[in-house]
Write a protein that holds these residues in place. Sequence first.
Motif, PDB file in Angstrom:
ATOM      1  N   ILE A 197      39.094  85.879  94.974  1.00  0.00           N
ATOM      2  CA  ILE A 197      40.436  86.403  95.881  1.00  0.00           C
ATOM      3  C   ILE A 197      41.461  86.299  94.376  1.00  0.00           C
ATOM      4  O   ILE A 197      43.031  86.888  94.344  1.00  0.00           O
ATOM      5  CB  ILE A 197      40.710  84.581  96.804  1.00  0.00           C
ATOM      6  CG1 ILE A 197      39.845  85.101  98.178  1.00  0.00           C
ATOM      7  CG2 ILE A 197      42.569  84.766  97.024  1.00  0.00           C
ATOM      8  CD1 ILE A 197      40.680  83.929  98.887  1.00  0.00           C
ATOM      9  N   ALA A 198      40.941  84.597  93.380  1.00  0.00           N
ATOM     10  CA  ALA A 198      41.976  84.937  92.549  1.00  0.00           C
ATOM     11  C   ALA A 198      42.265  86.834  91.596  1.00  0.00           C
ATOM     12  O   ALA A 198      42.969  86.714  90.853  1.00  0.00           O
ATOM     13  CB  ALA A 198      41.900  84.002  91.246  1.00  0.00           C
ATOM     14  N   GLN A 221      48.343  84.494  84.803  1.00  0.00           N
ATOM     15  CA  GLN A 221      47.458  83.503  84.997  1.00  0.00           C
ATOM     16  C   GLN A 221      46.261  83.321  86.111  1.00  0.00           C
ATOM     17  O   GLN A 221      45.558  82.707  86.369  1.00  0.00           O
ATOM     18  CB  GLN A 221      48.690  82.273  85.692  1.00  0.00           C
ATOM     19  CG  GLN A 221      49.895  81.756  84.679  1.00  0.00           C
ATOM     20  CD  GLN A 221      50.553  81.411  85.396  1.00  0.00           C
ATOM     21  OE1 GLN A 221      51.557  81.727  86.087  1.00  0.00           O
ATOM     22  NE2 GLN A 221      51.555  80.437  84.529  1.00  0.00           N
ATOM     23  N   ALA A 222      46.608  83.955  87.525  1.00  0.00           N
ATOM     24  CA  ALA A 222      45.459  84.230  88.105  1.00  0.00           C
ATOM     25  C   ALA A 222      43.954  85.185  87.941  1.00  0.00           C
ATOM     26  O   ALA A 222      42.502  84.727  88.143  1.00  0.00           O
ATOM     27  CB  ALA A 222      46.133  85.421  89.366  1.00  0.00           C
ATOM     28  N   ALA A 266      40.262  83.420  87.786  1.00  0.00           N
ATOM     29  CA  ALA A 266      38.743  83.892  88.046  1.00  0.00           C
ATOM     30  C   ALA A 266      38.154  84.562  86.883  1.00  0.00           C
ATOM     31  O   ALA A 266      36.874  84.135  87.560  1.00  0.00           O
ATOM     32  CB  ALA A 266      39.563  85.651  88.984  1.00  0.00           C
ATOM     33  N   ASP A 267      38.909  83.461  85.682  1.00  0.00           N
ATOM     34  CA  ASP A 267      37.575  83.685  85.167  1.00  0.00           C
ATOM     35  C   ASP A 267      37.041  85.176  84.770  1.00  0.00           C
ATOM     36  O   ASP A 267      36.624  85.262  84.239  1.00  0.00           O
ATOM     37  CB  ASP A 267      36.715  83.195  84.743  1.00  0.00           C
ATOM     38  CG  ASP A 267      35.901  82.830  83.115  1.00  0.00           C
ATOM     39  OD1 ASP A 267      36.479  82.736  82.677  1.00  0.00           O
ATOM     40  OD2 ASP A 267      34.572  82.527  83.399  1.00  0.00           O
ATOM     41  N   ASP A 268      38.588  86.270  84.601  1.00  0.00           N
ATOM     42  CA  ASP A 268      38.565  87.585  84.311  1.00  0.00           C
ATOM     43  C   ASP A 268      38.984  88.298  83.129  1.00  0.00           C
ATOM     44  O   ASP A 268      39.642  88.844  82.802  1.00  0.00           O
ATOM     45  CB  ASP A 268      39.003  88.308  85.842  1.00  0.00           C
ATOM     46  CG  ASP A 268      38.139  89.987  85.588  1.00  0.00           C
ATOM     47  OD1 ASP A 268      37.787  90.347  84.403  1.00  0.00           O
ATOM     48  OD2 ASP A 268      37.626  90.208  86.521  1.00  0.00           O
ATOM     49  N   PRO A 269      38.281  87.614  81.784  1.00  0.00           N
ATOM     50  CA  PRO A 269      38.855  88.032  80.622  1.00  0.00           C
ATOM     51  C   PRO A 269      38.888  89.933  80.786  1.00  0.00           C
ATOM     52  O   PRO A 269      39.860  90.130  80.274  1.00  0.00           O
ATOM     53  CB  PRO A 269      37.671  87.901  79.898  1.00  0.00           C
ATOM     54  CG  PRO A 269      36.435  87.536  79.855  1.00  0.00           C
ATOM     55  CD  PRO A 269      37.101  87.820  81.724  1.00  0.00           C
ATOM     56  N   LEU A 270      38.688  90.836  81.504  1.00  0.00           N
ATOM     57  CA  LEU A 270      38.619  92.088  81.367  1.00  0.00           C
ATOM     58  C   LEU A 270      40.292  92.596  81.924  1.00  0.00           C
ATOM     59  O   LEU A 270      40.628  93.514  81.257  1.00  0.00           O
ATOM     60  CB  LEU A 270      37.819  93.297  82.000  1.00  0.00           C
ATOM     61  CG  LEU A 270      36.279  93.294  81.364  1.00  0.00           C
ATOM     62  CD1 LEU A 270      35.970  94.395  81.476  1.00  0.00           C
ATOM     63  CD2 LEU A 270      36.616  93.856  79.095  1.00  0.00           C
ATOM     64  N   LEU A 271      40.368  92.239  83.297  1.00  0.00           N
ATOM     65  CA  LEU A 271      41.947  91.912  83.971  1.00  0.00           C
ATOM     66  C   LEU A 271      42.975  91.760  83.046  1.00  0.00           C
ATOM     67  O   LEU A 271      43.941  91.641  83.026  1.00  0.00           O
ATOM     68  CB  LEU A 271      41.701  91.490  85.045  1.00  0.00           C
ATOM     69  CG  LEU A 271      43.075  91.772  86.057  1.00  0.00           C
ATOM     70  CD1 LEU A 271      42.641  92.973  85.508  1.00  0.00           C
ATOM     71  CD2 LEU A 271      41.858  90.566  87.590  1.00  0.00           C
ATOM     72  N   GLY A 272      42.307  90.486  82.348  1.00  0.00           N
ATOM     73  CA  GLY A 272      43.198  89.607  81.415  1.00  0.00           C
ATOM     74  C   GLY A 272      43.544  90.393  80.243  1.00  0.00           C
ATOM     75  O   GLY A 272      45.008  90.210  79.185  1.00  0.00           O
TER      76      GLY A 272
END
Length: 422
Positions: free
Chosen positions: A171-172, A205-206, A210-216
Amino acid sequence: MRTLSSVLDKEVQQVSRPAGNTRLKAARLAAGYASQQALADALGVGVRQVRRWESDTPPWPHPEIAQALTRALGQDLESLGFISPAGVQPDHGRRAVLSATAAAVGLAAVPTQAIAMQPATASRDFQAITRSHRHLYWSVAPATLHPAVLAHAALGCALLPETAGQTRKLIAAALAETYLLAGRIEFFDLRDADRAQQTFLRALQAAGEADDPLLGAAILAHSAFIPGWTGDREAAVERMVAARTYARRRPASAELLAWLDAVEAECETRCGHTRTALHLIGHAESVLERGSEHESPEWLDWFSPVRLAAFKGNTQLKAGHLPQARTTLLGVLDRLGPSEDKQTTVVLGDLAAVEAAAGDPDAACRYALRALDQLERTWYAMGMDRVREVRRVLAPHQHEQCVRELDDRLYGWTTTVSALSR
């Protein structure tokens, strides 16, 4: 032959048989751990331990494991069906921590007593709407889509404290993508850079939740456009360094790495460093040619080799390489798909700018008029910006008939009202 009495005795035994720790099992499933083995792997314990916890007499976990268990499932131990042994103080703070964490990152503030854990299916349902909004971006008017995207983000903020484990991460991640889409609409379509900056921050922040570095990395690169557009090269480069750092934390596809080059090239072009920009585009072309064994994320639908060529054509234009820009942009125009209306307006605007710079106002106006035709079907602020830039370049020719015809369209009632209302 079985007697009625024996059948009834067996049914009574089945009914009276302990069902085990149903609270823990329900919380495990809600957190996205479909099997006991999945939860055991997440906690670093044996599956036999999880089986014991889900029995009718679950043993109280050791303190370190207890913390990991409550963190993974989002509830305190008593809510998970454990009975506190004498002398052990149960931890009632997990739900409060969940709510406080979400509030701390600016996502949501849900009263502790209102939290009820969502089932694992909540993540799939929420992701489905995120996916639909991503597809609708290419065809729905931004002013219409934007409120729906923000409402979906608000829903995600409310759901986040009600989930844990894998469900929470999913969800995050969808929430981060939703905020990214909202920020893109605000910056590219509504031309509200200040608002986009705040939305990209929420997206980042979201993504951290989610601990998603590629999206970051994608969010940080989008945020680099904001200072890049105003000529603040130092701030743009700093954000691109951060984006590349995030991209190194997970295996990244060739498309994502090439897109990062393209974003930095766009910022360098806006800051007047076209030679550096062309070098970056050349590197992106090499990255795409080599390819990668890693697949691109589903959300990376705004980039392709054709889009890279569009970046290149614009940079060649700004560098004064007019014949090369014309060839590149015409090739892009031929290769753009029917669903890429927004990009079409930008390319037509750049082709108009090429002809204006080459001293051919008639050809420039023809391309600009085609861009306006496209804008009437699919509004895109970036495309209108390109047309306006061309009109400024054509100022020395403003008394020629072709320019007057362009003005009639550019400042018609429909176009002017549409432009002012966005």
